[in-house]
Scaffold this motif. Structure first.
Motif, mmCIF file in Angstrom:
data_model
loop_
_atom_site.group_PDB
_atom_site.id
_atom_site.type_symbol
_atom_site.label_atom_id
_atom_site.label_comp_id
_atom_site.label_asym_id
_atom_site.label_seq_id
_atom_site.Cartn_x
_atom_site.Cartn_y
_atom_site.Cartn_z
ATOM 1 N N ILE A 253 4.276 7.974 5.688
ATOM 2 C CA ILE A 253 3.141 7.299 5.067
ATOM 3 C C ILE A 253 2.858 5.986 5.792
ATOM 4 O O ILE A 253 1.706 5.653 6.094
ATOM 5 C CB ILE A 253 3.412 7.029 3.575
ATOM 6 C CG1 ILE A 253 3.557 8.338 2.802
ATOM 7 C CG2 ILE A 253 2.289 6.192 2.967
ATOM 8 C CD1 ILE A 253 3.962 8.145 1.351
ATOM 9 N N TRP B 110 3.921 5.365 -5.974
ATOM 10 C CA TRP B 110 3.812 5.330 -7.434
ATOM 11 C C TRP B 110 2.677 6.224 -7.926
ATOM 12 O O TRP B 110 2.842 6.980 -8.892
ATOM 13 C CB TRP B 110 3.599 3.896 -7.909
ATOM 14 C CG TRP B 110 3.370 3.796 -9.387
ATOM 15 C CD1 TRP B 110 2.186 3.619 -10.035
ATOM 16 C CD2 TRP B 110 4.361 3.917 -10.412
ATOM 17 N NE1 TRP B 110 2.362 3.604 -11.394
ATOM 18 C CE2 TRP B 110 3.694 3.788 -11.662
ATOM 19 C CE3 TRP B 110 5.745 4.115 -10.402
ATOM 20 C CZ2 TRP B 110 4.371 3.845 -12.870
ATOM 21 C CZ3 TRP B 110 6.421 4.181 -11.617
ATOM 22 C CH2 TRP B 110 5.736 4.045 -12.827
ATOM 23 N N GLU B 111 1.534 6.156 -7.268
ATOM 24 C CA GLU B 111 0.374 6.940 -7.678
ATOM 25 C C GLU B 111 0.622 8.438 -7.518
ATOM 26 O O GLU B 111 0.079 9.254 -8.272
ATOM 27 C CB GLU B 111 -0.854 6.530 -6.876
ATOM 28 C CG GLU B 111 -1.367 5.127 -7.225
ATOM 29 C CD GLU B 111 -2.519 4.688 -6.353
ATOM 30 O OE1 GLU B 111 -2.691 5.288 -5.259
ATOM 31 O OE2 GLU B 111 -3.249 3.757 -6.746
ATOM 32 N N ASN B 112 1.436 8.811 -6.527
ATOM 33 C CA ASN B 112 1.707 10.230 -6.258
ATOM 34 C C ASN B 112 3.087 10.662 -6.755
ATOM 35 O O ASN B 112 3.629 11.670 -6.300
ATOM 36 C CB ASN B 112 1.603 10.519 -4.754
ATOM 37 C CG ASN B 112 0.204 10.278 -4.221
ATOM 38 O OD1 ASN B 112 -0.775 10.553 -4.906
ATOM 39 N ND2 ASN B 112 0.099 9.755 -3.015
ATOM 40 N N ARG B 113 3.664 9.886 -7.672
ATOM 41 C CA ARG B 113 5.030 10.155 -8.128
ATOM 42 C C ARG B 113 5.210 11.551 -8.708
ATOM 43 O O ARG B 113 6.276 12.156 -8.555
ATOM 44 C CB ARG B 113 5.474 9.097 -9.145
ATOM 45 C CG ARG B 113 4.636 9.047 -10.414
ATOM 46 C CD ARG B 113 5.010 7.829 -11.267
ATOM 47 N NE ARG B 113 4.244 7.750 -12.509
ATOM 48 C CZ ARG B 113 3.009 7.270 -12.596
ATOM 49 N NH1 ARG B 113 2.398 6.826 -11.505
ATOM 50 N NH2 ARG B 113 2.381 7.220 -13.757
ATOM 51 N N LEU C 210 2.557 1.587 -3.400
ATOM 52 C CA LEU C 210 1.540 1.900 -4.400
ATOM 53 C C LEU C 210 1.204 3.389 -4.335
ATOM 54 O O LEU C 210 1.049 4.054 -5.373
ATOM 55 C CB LEU C 210 0.282 1.063 -4.164
ATOM 56 C CG LEU C 210 -0.904 1.362 -5.102
ATOM 57 C CD1 LEU C 210 -0.518 1.094 -6.559
ATOM 58 C CD2 LEU C 210 -2.120 0.530 -4.717
ATOM 59 N N LYS C 211 1.129 3.908 -3.109
ATOM 60 C CA LYS C 211 0.842 5.335 -2.941
ATOM 61 C C LYS C 211 1.988 6.185 -3.496
ATOM 62 O O LYS C 211 1.757 7.240 -4.092
ATOM 63 C CB LYS C 211 0.607 5.656 -1.465
ATOM 64 C CG LYS C 211 0.156 7.082 -1.226
ATOM 65 C CD LYS C 211 -0.345 7.272 0.195
ATOM 66 C CE LYS C 211 -0.902 8.681 0.380
ATOM 67 N NZ LYS C 211 -1.460 8.875 1.747
ATOM 68 N N GLU D 76 0.824 -1.211 0.000
ATOM 69 C CA GLU D 76 0.000 0.000 0.000
ATOM 70 C C GLU D 76 0.858 1.261 0.000
ATOM 71 O O GLU D 76 0.552 2.237 -0.692
ATOM 72 C CB GLU D 76 -0.926 -0.006 1.215
ATOM 73 C CG GLU D 76 -2.047 -1.032 1.128
ATOM 74 C CD GLU D 76 -2.858 -1.112 2.406
ATOM 75 O OE1 GLU D 76 -2.709 -0.213 3.264
ATOM 76 O OE2 GLU D 76 -3.633 -2.070 2.563
ATOM 77 N N VAL D 77 1.935 1.239 0.781
ATOM 78 C CA VAL D 77 2.811 2.414 0.864
ATOM 79 C C VAL D 77 3.474 2.695 -0.481
ATOM 80 O O VAL D 77 3.460 3.828 -0.975
ATOM 81 C CB VAL D 77 3.881 2.217 1.960
ATOM 82 C CG1 VAL D 77 4.949 3.311 1.864
ATOM 83 C CG2 VAL D 77 3.239 2.240 3.340
ATOM 84 N N ASN E 152 -0.492 4.901 7.922
ATOM 85 C CA ASN E 152 -1.203 3.682 7.559
ATOM 86 C C ASN E 152 -1.408 2.789 8.787
ATOM 87 O O ASN E 152 -2.503 2.285 9.022
ATOM 88 C CB ASN E 152 -0.408 2.925 6.478
ATOM 89 C CG ASN E 152 -1.177 1.753 5.886
ATOM 90 O OD1 ASN E 152 -1.594 0.854 6.605
ATOM 91 N ND2 ASN E 152 -1.333 1.768 4.577
#
Length: 201
Positions: free
Chosen positions: A80, A61-64, A58-59, A55-56, A84
């Motif tokens: 982060i 990558w999504e907020n890169r 992934l976050k 999850e960390v 979590n």
């Protein structure tokens, strides 16, 4: 963290901002082990910790695109992770609020026959809810809850995977909690269910 390492992180983050998967993999390889060791001390469960790790990152990558190169990446990463973990504990705390209510009202203060009768009524209601579970899930739950077998033993006995057993117990827990929450008078049963189902991996 030394200056060289920090500058290297900044270069990797710059590449990551552009969608460079190799840079993402290098950051993962550099920090995943440290993050895992940090998280498992709090979560005390391998699968939960691995989920958090995924999850960390992934976050990340999504907020890169919004990552900043002038900050310490490790601090950002662990912040982060901390948030979590905090959310997980808050969720668990909400689920267990009924445990505290029951512990105070029906365990530590139960001294008269009327309260003991309520206790027996709760157990009767719990059996009724358990009977609503699908047959296989019910079988697994009874082996865990009433016979107090560990997940590994249940899996071996029923010739199932340990992960399948864990998933079924999780589904059973959610179903029973939901049914109890629908009736405030059943809140006390959570004490027996949640406490009896912990630590059996």
């Amino acid at each position: 963290m030394n200056l060289h390492s920090e500058n290297n992180d900044n270069r990797l983050i710059s590449l990551l901002q552009e969608g460079d998967k190799k840079a993402f993999r290098l950051l993962f390889e550099k920090y995943s082990s440290r993050l895992y060791q940090f998280a498992i001390k709090y979560l005390r469960d391998k699968e939960d910790t691995e989920d958090l790790l995924n999850e960390v990152f992934l976050k990340i990558w999504e907020n890169r695109h919004s990552l900043k190169t002038n900050t310490v990446f490790q601090s950002y990463l662990f912040t982060i992770a901390y948030n979590n973990i905090r959310q997980r504990f808050l969720k668990k705390s909400r689920e267990e609020k009924y445990i505290r209510i029951f512990a105070e009202e029906y365990i530590f203060d139960s001294a008269n026959k009327e309260e003991q009768f309520d206790y027996l009524l709760f157990l009767k209601k719990l059996d009724e809810i358990i009977d609503l579970l699908p047959p296989r899930r019910k079988e697994i739950f009874i082996l865990s809850f009433k016979k107090e077998l560990k997940n590994k033993v249940i899996a071996s006995q029923l010739e199932l995977s340990e992960q399948f057993v864990k998933n079924q117990l999780s589904l059973a827990r959610k179903f029973i909690v939901k049914k109890m929450q629908e009736d405030k008078n059943l809140a006390g049963i959570l004490f027996f269910f949640l406490f009896s189902s912990q630590g059996k991996a």
